[in-house]
Design a protein around this motif. Structure first.
Motif, PDB file in Angstrom:
ATOM      1  N   ILE A 115       0.847  -1.196   0.000  1.00 26.29           N
ATOM      2  CA  ILE A 115       0.000   0.000   0.000  1.00 26.29           C
ATOM      3  C   ILE A 115       0.881   1.244   0.000  1.00 26.29           C
ATOM      4  CG2 ILE A 115      -1.804   1.253   1.235  1.00 26.29           C
ATOM      5  CD1 ILE A 115      -2.479  -1.423   2.625  1.00 26.29           C
ATOM      6  N   PRO A 116       0.884   2.022  -1.092  1.00 23.78           N
ATOM      7  CA  PRO A 116       1.678   3.270  -1.108  1.00 23.78           C
ATOM      8  C   PRO A 116       1.125   4.272  -0.096  1.00 23.78           C
ATOM      9  CG  PRO A 116       1.038   2.585  -3.329  1.00 23.78           C
ATOM     10  CD  PRO A 116       0.220   1.766  -2.372  1.00 23.78           C
ATOM     11  N   LEU A 117       2.000   5.092   0.455  1.00 23.54           N
ATOM     12  CA  LEU A 117       1.582   6.109   1.412  1.00 23.54           C
ATOM     13  C   LEU A 117       1.487   7.487   0.770  1.00 23.54           C
ATOM     14  CD1 LEU A 117       3.498   5.099   4.655  1.00 23.54           C
ATOM     15  CD2 LEU A 117       1.151   4.610   3.992  1.00 23.54           C
ATOM     16  N   LEU A 167       3.512  15.990  11.485  1.00 20.68           N
ATOM     17  CA  LEU A 167       2.508  14.926  11.429  1.00 20.68           C
ATOM     18  C   LEU A 167       2.862  13.917  10.340  1.00 20.68           C
ATOM     19  CD1 LEU A 167      -0.896  16.828  11.815  1.00 20.68           C
ATOM     20  CD2 LEU A 167       0.303  15.474  13.545  1.00 20.68           C
ATOM     21  N   LEU A 168       3.263  14.424   9.170  1.00 14.15           N
ATOM     22  CA  LEU A 168       3.604  13.535   8.062  1.00 14.15           C
ATOM     23  C   LEU A 168       4.947  12.852   8.265  1.00 14.15           C
ATOM     24  CD1 LEU A 168       2.378  15.510   4.931  1.00 14.15           C
ATOM     25  CD2 LEU A 168       1.182  13.814   6.295  1.00 14.15           C
ATOM     26  N   GLY A 169       5.699  13.301   9.265  1.00 13.55           N
ATOM     27  CA  GLY A 169       6.943  12.622   9.610  1.00 13.55           C
ATOM     28  C   GLY A 169       6.711  11.430  10.522  1.00 13.55           C
ATOM     29  N   ASN A 170       5.467  11.223  10.932  1.00 14.59           N
ATOM     30  CA  ASN A 170       5.119  10.082  11.786  1.00 14.59           C
ATOM     31  C   ASN A 170       4.410   9.043  10.924  1.00 14.59           C
ATOM     32  OD1 ASN A 170       3.619   8.314  13.567  1.00 14.59           O
ATOM     33  ND2 ASN A 170       4.039   9.782  15.213  1.00 14.59           N
ATOM     34  N   ALA A 171       5.077   7.934  10.677  1.00 14.68           N
ATOM     35  CA  ALA A 171       4.539   6.923   9.758  1.00 14.68           C
ATOM     36  C   ALA A 171       3.222   6.342  10.258  1.00 14.68           C
ATOM     37  CB  ALA A 171       5.562   5.805   9.550  1.00 14.68           C
ATOM     38  N   ARG A 172       3.018   6.274  11.575  1.00 17.00           N
ATOM     39  CA  ARG A 172       1.749   5.735  12.088  1.00 17.00           C
ATOM     40  C   ARG A 172       0.587   6.634  11.692  1.00 17.00           C
ATOM     41  NH1 ARG A 172       5.079   4.933  16.822  1.00 17.00           N
ATOM     42  NH2 ARG A 172       5.574   2.719  17.087  1.00 17.00           N
ATOM     43  N   ILE A 173       0.802   7.958  11.800  1.00 14.91           N
ATOM     44  CA  ILE A 173      -0.254   8.901  11.418  1.00 14.91           C
ATOM     45  C   ILE A 173      -0.513   8.831   9.923  1.00 14.91           C
ATOM     46  CG2 ILE A 173      -0.807  11.361  11.241  1.00 14.91           C
ATOM     47  CD1 ILE A 173       0.654  11.780  13.883  1.00 14.91           C
ATOM     48  N   VAL A 174       0.558   8.778   9.140  1.00 11.40           N
ATOM     49  CA  VAL A 174       0.407   8.708   7.685  1.00 11.40           C
ATOM     50  C   VAL A 174      -0.342   7.442   7.286  1.00 11.40           C
ATOM     51  CG1 VAL A 174       1.640   8.505   5.501  1.00 11.40           C
ATOM     52  CG2 VAL A 174       2.440  10.106   7.230  1.00 11.40           C
ATOM     53  N   ARG A 175      -0.004   6.337   7.931  1.00  8.32           N
ATOM     54  CA  ARG A 175      -0.664   5.070   7.617  1.00  8.32           C
ATOM     55  C   ARG A 175      -2.163   5.146   7.949  1.00  8.32           C
ATOM     56  NH1 ARG A 175       2.833   1.901   9.894  1.00  8.32           N
ATOM     57  NH2 ARG A 175       1.787   1.756  11.897  1.00  8.32           N
ATOM     58  N   ALA A 200      -3.868   7.359   5.380  1.00  8.64           N
ATOM     59  CA  ALA A 200      -3.945   6.681   4.083  1.00  8.64           C
ATOM     60  C   ALA A 200      -5.088   5.667   4.065  1.00  8.64           C
ATOM     61  CB  ALA A 200      -2.615   5.986   3.781  1.00  8.64           C
ATOM     62  N   GLN A 201      -5.349   5.045   5.203  1.00 13.01           N
ATOM     63  CA  GLN A 201      -6.390   4.017   5.272  1.00 13.01           C
ATOM     64  C   GLN A 201      -7.786   4.624   5.422  1.00 13.01           C
ATOM     65  OE1 GLN A 201      -4.923   1.616   8.562  1.00 13.01           O
ATOM     66  NE2 GLN A 201      -4.252   0.045   7.159  1.00 13.01           N
ATOM     67  N   PHE A 202      -7.914   5.680   6.235  1.00  8.07           N
ATOM     68  CA  PHE A 202      -9.249   6.168   6.604  1.00  8.07           C
ATOM     69  C   PHE A 202      -9.572   7.575   6.082  1.00  8.07           C
ATOM     70  CE2 PHE A 202      -7.922   3.195   9.996  1.00  8.07           C
ATOM     71  CZ  PHE A 202      -8.898   2.219   9.793  1.00  8.07           C
ATOM     72  N   HIS A 203      -8.566   8.381   5.798  1.00  7.10           N
ATOM     73  CA  HIS A 203      -8.802   9.748   5.336  1.00  7.10           C
ATOM     74  C   HIS A 203      -7.822  10.105   4.219  1.00  7.10           C
ATOM     75  CE1 HIS A 203     -11.512  10.403   8.739  1.00  7.10           C
ATOM     76  NE2 HIS A 203     -10.572   9.875   9.522  1.00  7.10           N
ATOM     77  N   PRO A 204      -7.836   9.385   3.108  1.00  2.79           N
ATOM     78  CA  PRO A 204      -6.860   9.651   2.031  1.00  2.79           C
ATOM     79  C   PRO A 204      -6.985  11.054   1.451  1.00  2.79           C
ATOM     80  CG  PRO A 204      -8.611   8.172   1.277  1.00  2.79           C
ATOM     81  CD  PRO A 204      -8.760   8.290   2.756  1.00  2.79           C
ATOM     82  N   ALA A 231      -3.897  13.683   1.198  1.00  2.00           N
ATOM     83  CA  ALA A 231      -3.495  14.299  -0.067  1.00  2.00           C
ATOM     84  C   ALA A 231      -3.349  15.813   0.086  1.00  2.00           C
ATOM     85  CB  ALA A 231      -4.513  13.968  -1.158  1.00  2.00           C
ATOM     86  N   GLU A 232      -4.277  16.440   0.818  1.00  2.00           N
ATOM     87  CA  GLU A 232      -4.216  17.887   1.015  1.00  2.00           C
ATOM     88  C   GLU A 232      -3.019  18.267   1.884  1.00  2.00           C
ATOM     89  OE1 GLU A 232      -6.024  20.173  -0.511  1.00  2.00           O
ATOM     90  OE2 GLU A 232      -6.919  18.500  -1.605  1.00  2.00           O
ATOM     91  N   PHE A 233      -2.747  17.481   2.933  1.00  2.00           N
ATOM     92  CA  PHE A 233      -1.579  17.744   3.773  1.00  2.00           C
ATOM     93  C   PHE A 233      -0.300  17.664   2.946  1.00  2.00           C
ATOM     94  CE2 PHE A 233      -3.310  16.535   8.266  1.00  2.00           C
ATOM     95  CZ  PHE A 233      -4.081  17.688   8.240  1.00  2.00           C
ATOM     96  N   GLN A 234      -0.220  16.677   2.065  1.00  2.00           N
ATOM     97  CA  GLN A 234       0.972  16.518   1.231  1.00  2.00           C
ATOM     98  C   GLN A 234       1.139  17.701   0.290  1.00  2.00           C
ATOM     99  OE1 GLN A 234       0.103  12.683  -0.427  1.00  2.00           O
ATOM    100  NE2 GLN A 234       1.198  11.574   1.169  1.00  2.00           N
ATOM    101  N   LYS A 235       0.015  18.225  -0.234  1.00  2.00           N
ATOM    102  CA  LYS A 235       0.085  19.399  -1.104  1.00  2.00           C
ATOM    103  C   LYS A 235       0.648  20.600  -0.341  1.00  2.00           C
ATOM    104  CE  LYS A 235      -3.782  18.161  -4.168  1.00  2.00           C
ATOM    105  NZ  LYS A 235      -5.161  18.513  -4.581  1.00  2.00           N
ATOM    106  N   VAL A 236       0.218  20.751   0.922  1.00  2.00           N
ATOM    107  CA  VAL A 236       0.679  21.872   1.728  1.00  2.00           C
ATOM    108  C   VAL A 236       2.193  21.790   1.937  1.00  2.00           C
ATOM    109  CG1 VAL A 236       0.608  22.905   4.042  1.00  2.00           C
ATOM    110  CG2 VAL A 236      -1.511  22.252   2.893  1.00  2.00           C
ATOM    111  N   THR A 237       2.682  20.606   2.284  1.00  2.00           N
ATOM    112  CA  THR A 237       4.127  20.463   2.515  1.00  2.00           C
ATOM    113  C   THR A 237       4.918  20.612   1.226  1.00  2.00           C
ATOM    114  OG1 THR A 237       3.917  18.040   2.352  1.00  2.00           O
ATOM    115  CG2 THR A 237       3.831  19.019   4.554  1.00  2.00           C
ATOM    116  N   GLU A 238       4.344  20.201   0.091  1.00  2.00           N
ATOM    117  CA  GLU A 238       5.026  20.383  -1.189  1.00  2.00           C
ATOM    118  C   GLU A 238       5.123  21.872  -1.529  1.00  2.00           C
ATOM    119  OE1 GLU A 238       6.623  18.270  -3.138  1.00  2.00           O
ATOM    120  OE2 GLU A 238       6.273  16.776  -1.595  1.00  2.00           O
TER     121      GLU A 238
END
Length: 291
Positions: free
Chosen positions: A22-24, A260-268, A271-275, A279-286
């Motif tokens: 499962i990609p994160l 938050l995105l540096g914590n793999a448990r939160i990211v996982r 990814a499972q329940f609120h993809p 996606a929006e969090f990743q856009k912000v960090t990008e």
């Protein structure tokens, strides 16, 4: 008696069906069209996977895995029609999170990949074809870090530093290389022109070879450049303190999301329940990286 050292990876690599990984993160359309993606795809087609993807077992379903590192490689394999891939299985998702490792093939990482491929016996001509470069360029990339101290390499290992900028670093002695790398990171500026200015502002005692006369600059001008370089980091920190309230709050918010995105448990979990939120969090960090 010293406590036992926890292992970061399982003892052996594992061949895993790709549909159980499962990609994160999702690859953006621009990344799919980028030269970096094309280069990795060409490398896999020519010489196969050099560095295995890194996964971690799902806590509830140990036969399923979350992808920590290797999203482009996995996407290339999927499009090739591959059904399995050999992976390293991490045991500590806090020590090896995807968020710190997603930027692949930075200049120094490419150098490391080339050395690994050569060490495995891949012929130079074949490797050059995989990277879409000539033999001469390959050999230059292979010797990229000759003359650069390990501490400076560590600082710049995940940065996109131009080849010629690293050449300028080689003109400096190790302690000055470290200072120069820290200044580049503080200014987020890795151009060869900036590196040349750092060399020009470096005393001869901190250079491998003394400078020849630079563009007609006088000794007084060189001395001023050296003084400016010495205070550059302090000035940068002063500028940070002058940010407006709104900008400061934005920086703090983005920093918190980054943690938050540096914590793999939160990211996982996301990814499972609120993809969609992930996606929006990743856009912000990008956006922060692009700023």
């Amino acid at each position: 008696m010293k406590p036992p050292v926890n292992r970061s990876f399982e003892d052996t690599s594992v061949r895993i069906p790709i549909n159980e990984i499962i990609p994160l993160k999702q690859l953006s359309p621009s990344l799919l069209k980028s030269s970096k993606y094309a280069q990795i795809a060409a490398s896999i087609e020519e010489i196969g996977i050099i560095e295995p993807p890194v996964v971690i077992r799902d806590r509830l379903q140990p036969d399923r895995f979350h992808l920590l590192d290797g999203h482009i490689r996995l996407d290339v394999l999927l499009k090739r029609g591959d059904e399995e891939v050999v992976c390293l299985v991490a045991t500590d998702d806090e020590a090896f999170t995807y968020n710190r490792r997603i930027s692949r093939l930075a200049t120094i990482q490419e150098h490391t990949m080339i050395l690994k491929a050569i060490d495995k016996g891949v012929p130079e001509d074949r490797l050059a074809r995989a990277l879409n470069i000539n033999i001469s360029s390959l050999r230059q990339k292979k010797s990229l870090l000759d003359g650069v101290c390990p501490e400076a390499v560590e600082l710049l290992k995940d940065k996109h530093v131009p080849f010629n900028t690293i050449g300028q670093l080689k003109r400096m002695k190790p302690m000055r290389q470290i200072e120069a790398a820290q200044l580049m990171i503080a200014m987020n500026k890795y151009t060869v022109t900036y590196a040349q200015s750092l060399v020009a502002a470096t005393p001869d005692t901190m250079l491998v070879k003394p400078k020849t006369k630079i563009g007609g600059l006088s000794q007084d001008q060189l001395a001023r450049m050296q003084q400016e370089a010495a205070t550059l980091e302090r000035d940068f920190k002063t500028i940070e303190q002058d940010y407006g309230t709104d900008n400061l709050e934005l920086v703090l918010t983005i920093g918190y999301i980054g943690k938050l995105l540096g914590n793999a448990r939160i990211v996982r979990y996301l990814a499972q329940f609120h993809p969609d939120i992930l996606a929006e969090f990743q856009k912000v960090t990008e956006l922060r990286k692009a700023a």
